[in-house]
Design a protein around this motif. Sequence first.
Motif, PDB file in Angstrom:
ATOM      1  N   TYR A 221      29.506  47.933  37.998  1.00 54.12           N
ATOM      2  CA  TYR A 221      30.410  47.084  38.776  1.00 54.12           C
ATOM      3  C   TYR A 221      29.991  47.064  40.244  1.00 54.12           C
ATOM      4  CZ  TYR A 221      34.173  46.253  35.331  1.00 54.12           C
ATOM      5  OH  TYR A 221      34.928  45.830  34.262  1.00 54.12           O
ATOM      6  N   GLY A 225      28.587  43.858  42.466  1.00 51.49           N
ATOM      7  CA  GLY A 225      29.289  43.407  43.657  1.00 51.49           C
ATOM      8  C   GLY A 225      28.386  43.373  44.877  1.00 51.49           C
ATOM      9  N   TRP A 228      25.748  40.495  44.437  1.00 53.80           N
ATOM     10  CA  TRP A 228      26.395  39.198  44.662  1.00 53.80           C
ATOM     11  C   TRP A 228      26.693  38.987  46.149  1.00 53.80           C
ATOM     12  CZ3 TRP A 228      29.511  39.708  39.585  1.00 53.80           C
ATOM     13  CH2 TRP A 228      29.026  38.798  38.639  1.00 53.80           C
ATOM     14  N   TYR A 249      32.151  35.579  44.171  1.00 57.35           N
ATOM     15  CA  TYR A 249      31.678  36.494  43.129  1.00 57.35           C
ATOM     16  C   TYR A 249      31.910  37.967  43.463  1.00 57.35           C
ATOM     17  CZ  TYR A 249      29.802  32.510  40.674  1.00 57.35           C
ATOM     18  OH  TYR A 249      29.690  31.326  39.992  1.00 57.35           O
ATOM     19  N   PRO A 250      31.499  38.463  44.634  1.00 57.45           N
ATOM     20  CA  PRO A 250      31.819  39.866  44.910  1.00 57.45           C
ATOM     21  C   PRO A 250      33.321  40.120  44.975  1.00 57.45           C
ATOM     22  CG  PRO A 250      30.850  38.799  46.841  1.00 57.45           C
ATOM     23  CD  PRO A 250      30.640  37.880  45.688  1.00 57.45           C
ATOM     24  N   GLN A 253      34.451  40.303  41.448  1.00 54.81           N
ATOM     25  CA  GLN A 253      33.976  41.567  40.879  1.00 54.81           C
ATOM     26  C   GLN A 253      34.914  42.716  41.238  1.00 54.81           C
ATOM     27  OE1 GLN A 253      30.928  42.806  39.014  1.00 54.81           O
ATOM     28  NE2 GLN A 253      32.658  44.194  38.968  1.00 54.81           N
ATOM     29  N   VAL A 254      35.315  42.779  42.501  1.00 53.85           N
ATOM     30  CA  VAL A 254      36.242  43.819  42.936  1.00 53.85           C
ATOM     31  C   VAL A 254      37.573  43.684  42.201  1.00 53.85           C
ATOM     32  CG1 VAL A 254      37.589  44.703  44.879  1.00 53.85           C
ATOM     33  CG2 VAL A 254      35.173  44.115  45.191  1.00 53.85           C
TER      34      VAL A 254
END
Length: 293
Positions: A221, A225, A228, A249-250, A253-254
Amino acid sequence: MMTAPSGRAGRSSLLDRLRYLLVLSRPRFWLYLAGPVIIGVVYAADSTADLITPLSVALFAYFLVPANVFLYGVNDVFDADIDTENPKKDEGPEVRFSGERWVLAVVIGSGLLAVPFALVVGPAGKVKLGAFLVLAVEYSAPPFRFKTTPALDSLSNGLYVLPGVLAFTAVAGELPPTPAIVGGWLWTMAMHTFSAIPDIEPDRRAGIATTATVLGQRRTYAYCGIVWALAAGAFALIYPLLGATLAVYPLLQVGIAVSGVAVDRAYWWFPAINTVVGMALTMGYLWRLMYGG
């Protein structure tokens, strides 16, 4: 005496084969290759006349279906043994390689359909086309089989940005800006590694080492992140709004990491998310192209 198969049986067999090839080509992911072609053409265009040409249409058509049959067909052929441990192949969105010769013939033929483009895309385009074909094969096939080498499995997935680079080069006659190539490559690296998270346990049982199996879910993950975020930063060097768009995107992701959403569920959101982001990038530049905004 042998009798010829009935017309209905022949049609059924043909439909079964077409259905098999359709599932093999991963329709949910078709735009992962064809979408960059659209973006590459749009961002290379000097006028609306550059948008729809025989070459741009042919590139889109090839990377929409035949290139996906080639890419995922090679993958399925060389993953036939380890796919026995993959639950995605059990009545899911993917199929296992059937082992039939006609499948091999179609997969090889789909790759060869790219060769005529080498006659019309110029020297830089030839290099990008060749790189795509080599990476599409060697990601899954010996001797390199990049997918089983941590770090290289992620890095080699830059192949997904190459159709866009090829399309841009074919229209503009030159390569895209370096930050765009770097940003696109980084984006595909993160997308690939994120998509490998659901396969961590099946790959470990099969003895396959990948970036995701080495890092484990939590660190994968974090890796995705960060990569990205770097991709968004690269695009921001070209135009800040591009970077802001890719920053989704990041942030996403978070959100997935802290929310506890099952990754094998979140994984299937991304074709839709990527389509929406790609449309935003495309429509934004089309507006500037048509209205000078």
